[in-house]
Each structure stands twice: as structure tokens, then as C-alpha cells.
Design a protein around this motif. Sequence first.
Motif, PDB file in Angstrom:
ATOM      1  N   CYS A  37      91.434  -9.160  77.833  1.00 55.84           N
ATOM      2  CA  CYS A  37      90.206  -8.894  78.596  1.00 55.84           C
ATOM      3  C   CYS A  37      89.120  -8.287  77.704  1.00 55.84           C
ATOM      4  O   CYS A  37      87.934  -8.580  77.885  1.00 55.84           O
ATOM      5  CB  CYS A  37      90.507  -7.979  79.780  1.00 55.84           C
ATOM      6  SG  CYS A  37      91.460  -8.795  81.078  1.00 55.84           S
ATOM      7  N   ASP A  38      89.522  -7.452  76.756  1.00 57.60           N
ATOM      8  CA  ASP A  38      88.543  -6.877  75.825  1.00 57.60           C
ATOM      9  C   ASP A  38      87.908  -7.963  74.961  1.00 57.60           C
ATOM     10  O   ASP A  38      86.743  -7.844  74.542  1.00 57.60           O
ATOM     11  CB  ASP A  38      89.199  -5.819  74.928  1.00 57.60           C
ATOM     12  CG  ASP A  38      89.558  -4.557  75.702  1.00 57.60           C
ATOM     13  OD1 ASP A  38      89.054  -4.383  76.833  1.00 57.60           O
ATOM     14  OD2 ASP A  38      90.370  -3.768  75.175  1.00 57.60           O
ATOM     15  N   ALA A  39      88.644  -9.029  74.681  1.00 57.14           N
ATOM     16  CA  ALA A  39      88.124 -10.126  73.873  1.00 57.14           C
ATOM     17  C   ALA A  39      87.192 -11.035  74.683  1.00 57.14           C
ATOM     18  O   ALA A  39      86.498 -11.877  74.109  1.00 57.14           O
ATOM     19  CB  ALA A  39      89.269 -10.945  73.301  1.00 57.14           C
ATOM     20  N   LEU A  40      87.187 -10.854  75.996  1.00 51.39           N
ATOM     21  CA  LEU A  40      86.325 -11.648  76.883  1.00 51.39           C
ATOM     22  C   LEU A  40      85.336 -10.718  77.585  1.00 51.39           C
ATOM     23  O   LEU A  40      85.488 -10.393  78.764  1.00 51.39           O
ATOM     24  CB  LEU A  40      87.183 -12.403  77.915  1.00 51.39           C
ATOM     25  CG  LEU A  40      88.297 -13.291  77.357  1.00 51.39           C
ATOM     26  CD1 LEU A  40      89.185 -13.812  78.471  1.00 51.39           C
ATOM     27  CD2 LEU A  40      87.719 -14.432  76.545  1.00 51.39           C
ATOM     28  N   PRO A  41      84.305 -10.284  76.889  1.00 52.06           N
ATOM     29  CA  PRO A  41      83.410  -9.258  77.437  1.00 52.06           C
ATOM     30  C   PRO A  41      82.585  -9.733  78.641  1.00 52.06           C
ATOM     31  O   PRO A  41      82.049  -8.902  79.371  1.00 52.06           O
ATOM     32  CB  PRO A  41      82.503  -8.912  76.252  1.00 52.06           C
ATOM     33  CG  PRO A  41      82.538 -10.109  75.378  1.00 52.06           C
ATOM     34  CD  PRO A  41      83.887 -10.719  75.556  1.00 52.06           C
ATOM     35  N   TRP A  42      82.490 -10.995  78.879  1.00 47.02           N
ATOM     36  CA  TRP A  42      81.672 -11.490  79.993  1.00 47.02           C
ATOM     37  C   TRP A  42      82.396 -11.410  81.337  1.00 47.02           C
ATOM     38  O   TRP A  42      81.804 -11.658  82.365  1.00 47.02           O
ATOM     39  CB  TRP A  42      81.239 -12.938  79.735  1.00 47.02           C
ATOM     40  CG  TRP A  42      82.389 -13.875  79.533  1.00 47.02           C
ATOM     41  CD1 TRP A  42      83.088 -14.510  80.495  1.00 47.02           C
ATOM     42  CD2 TRP A  42      82.968 -14.252  78.298  1.00 47.02           C
ATOM     43  NE1 TRP A  42      84.075 -15.259  79.945  1.00 47.02           N
ATOM     44  CE2 TRP A  42      84.022 -15.133  78.578  1.00 47.02           C
ATOM     45  CE3 TRP A  42      82.699 -13.931  76.965  1.00 47.02           C
ATOM     46  CZ2 TRP A  42      84.815 -15.693  77.593  1.00 47.02           C
ATOM     47  CZ3 TRP A  42      83.482 -14.506  75.992  1.00 47.02           C
ATOM     48  CH2 TRP A  42      84.535 -15.373  76.306  1.00 47.02           C
ATOM     49  N   LEU A  43      83.710 -11.045  81.330  1.00 40.70           N
ATOM     50  CA  LEU A  43      84.438 -10.935  82.596  1.00 40.70           C
ATOM     51  C   LEU A  43      83.934  -9.735  83.392  1.00 40.70           C
ATOM     52  O   LEU A  43      83.674  -8.671  82.828  1.00 40.70           O
ATOM     53  CB  LEU A  43      85.937 -10.764  82.347  1.00 40.70           C
ATOM     54  CG  LEU A  43      86.696 -11.937  81.751  1.00 40.70           C
ATOM     55  CD1 LEU A  43      88.151 -11.536  81.501  1.00 40.70           C
ATOM     56  CD2 LEU A  43      86.643 -13.155  82.652  1.00 40.70           C
ATOM     57  N   THR A  44      83.811  -9.932  84.697  1.00 41.70           N
ATOM     58  CA  THR A  44      83.490  -8.794  85.558  1.00 41.70           C
ATOM     59  C   THR A  44      84.755  -7.950  85.704  1.00 41.70           C
ATOM     60  O   THR A  44      85.856  -8.376  85.337  1.00 41.70           O
ATOM     61  CB  THR A  44      83.037  -9.278  86.946  1.00 41.70           C
ATOM     62  OG1 THR A  44      84.123  -9.931  87.585  1.00 41.70           O
ATOM     63  CG2 THR A  44      81.826 -10.199  86.848  1.00 41.70           C
ATOM     64  N   THR A  45      84.598  -6.761  86.264  1.00 42.31           N
ATOM     65  CA  THR A  45      85.744  -5.874  86.460  1.00 42.31           C
ATOM     66  C   THR A  45      86.789  -6.536  87.341  1.00 42.31           C
ATOM     67  O   THR A  45      87.988  -6.491  87.053  1.00 42.31           O
ATOM     68  CB  THR A  45      85.283  -4.535  87.076  1.00 42.31           C
ATOM     69  OG1 THR A  45      84.297  -3.962  86.225  1.00 42.31           O
ATOM     70  CG2 THR A  45      86.446  -3.574  87.230  1.00 42.31           C
ATOM     71  N   ALA A  46      86.343  -7.169  88.416  1.00 43.66           N
ATOM     72  CA  ALA A  46      87.273  -7.840  89.337  1.00 43.66           C
ATOM     73  C   ALA A  46      87.984  -8.995  88.642  1.00 43.66           C
ATOM     74  O   ALA A  46      89.193  -9.185  88.821  1.00 43.66           O
ATOM     75  CB  ALA A  46      86.528  -8.346  90.567  1.00 43.66           C
ATOM     76  N   GLN A  47      87.241  -9.758  87.837  1.00 49.96           N
ATOM     77  CA  GLN A  47      87.864 -10.869  87.120  1.00 49.96           C
ATOM     78  C   GLN A  47      88.886 -10.361  86.100  1.00 49.96           C
ATOM     79  O   GLN A  47      89.966 -10.935  85.948  1.00 49.96           O
ATOM     80  CB  GLN A  47      86.791 -11.704  86.411  1.00 49.96           C
ATOM     81  CG  GLN A  47      85.921 -12.506  87.346  1.00 49.96           C
ATOM     82  CD  GLN A  47      84.756 -13.160  86.611  1.00 49.96           C
ATOM     83  OE1 GLN A  47      84.249 -12.621  85.623  1.00 49.96           O
ATOM     84  NE2 GLN A  47      84.319 -14.306  87.113  1.00 49.96           N
TER      85      GLN A  47
END
Length: 126
Positions: free
Chosen positions: A44-54
Motif C-alpha cells: 500500500c505504501d508503494a501505491l500512494p494514490w490509494l484512498t484509505t478505504a482502498q
Amino acid sequence: MTDRNLRHPSPSPDATTSIAAEAEGFLLAQEHRSAAHREAQTLCDALPWLTTAQAEDLTRYYVAHRLRLSRQLFEASLARAEELRREYEARYLRLRRDLLRRHGAWASVLLACAAGVSGALSTLAR
């Protein structure tokens, strides 16, 4: 036995071993769960565009998937270990039977030789 032992009997060695194995299994499962959470967090840290819910959904999915895979690997390992145990036990029983048969044969030969020598010596002694 004292009154104290009657009120709090000590567990049998089998029960103690079972409890220890269960505790070890629990700790191992917790370690796998923690490792899966760490890996999911790294993803998830490598995908910074994810929202918190995602990120939470992805983490939940990743952990569940990873635990499912770990369970499958453990079950496959247990099945293989059981298969190997049966194979080794069968092989051990065959080897043991063969060894006992050989020892019996050699003991018979030795006894026959001893009887022959004894008979020959008693014949010569007359």
C-alpha cells in the motif's frame, strides 16, 4: 497426594505436549498474520494514490489471500510428512523383518555347526 494436588492436579505429559504444540501453532499463525500485514502495508505504501478505504480493502484481501496460501502450504507439508512417515515405517518394518530372518538363519547355521562339531568330537572321543 496432598490436598493441593487434589485441587490442582498437574497435567499429564501428553496434555502438556499438546498444549505446548497448540501454543506454538498459535504463535506461528500470529507471526504469519503479522508478516502478511507488514507486506500489505509495504504494498500500500508503494501505491500512494490509494484512498484509505482502498488501502484497507487491499490489506484485508492480501492478508486473507496470504493466510489461505500459507494454510495450503502447511496442509500440503503435513500430508507429505505423513506420507513419508508411512513410507519410512513400512521400510523400517521390512528391514527389521529381513534382519531378524538373517539372524535366525545364521543362528541356525551356527547351531548346526556346533552340533556337528560336538557330534564329531564325541565320535572321535570314543
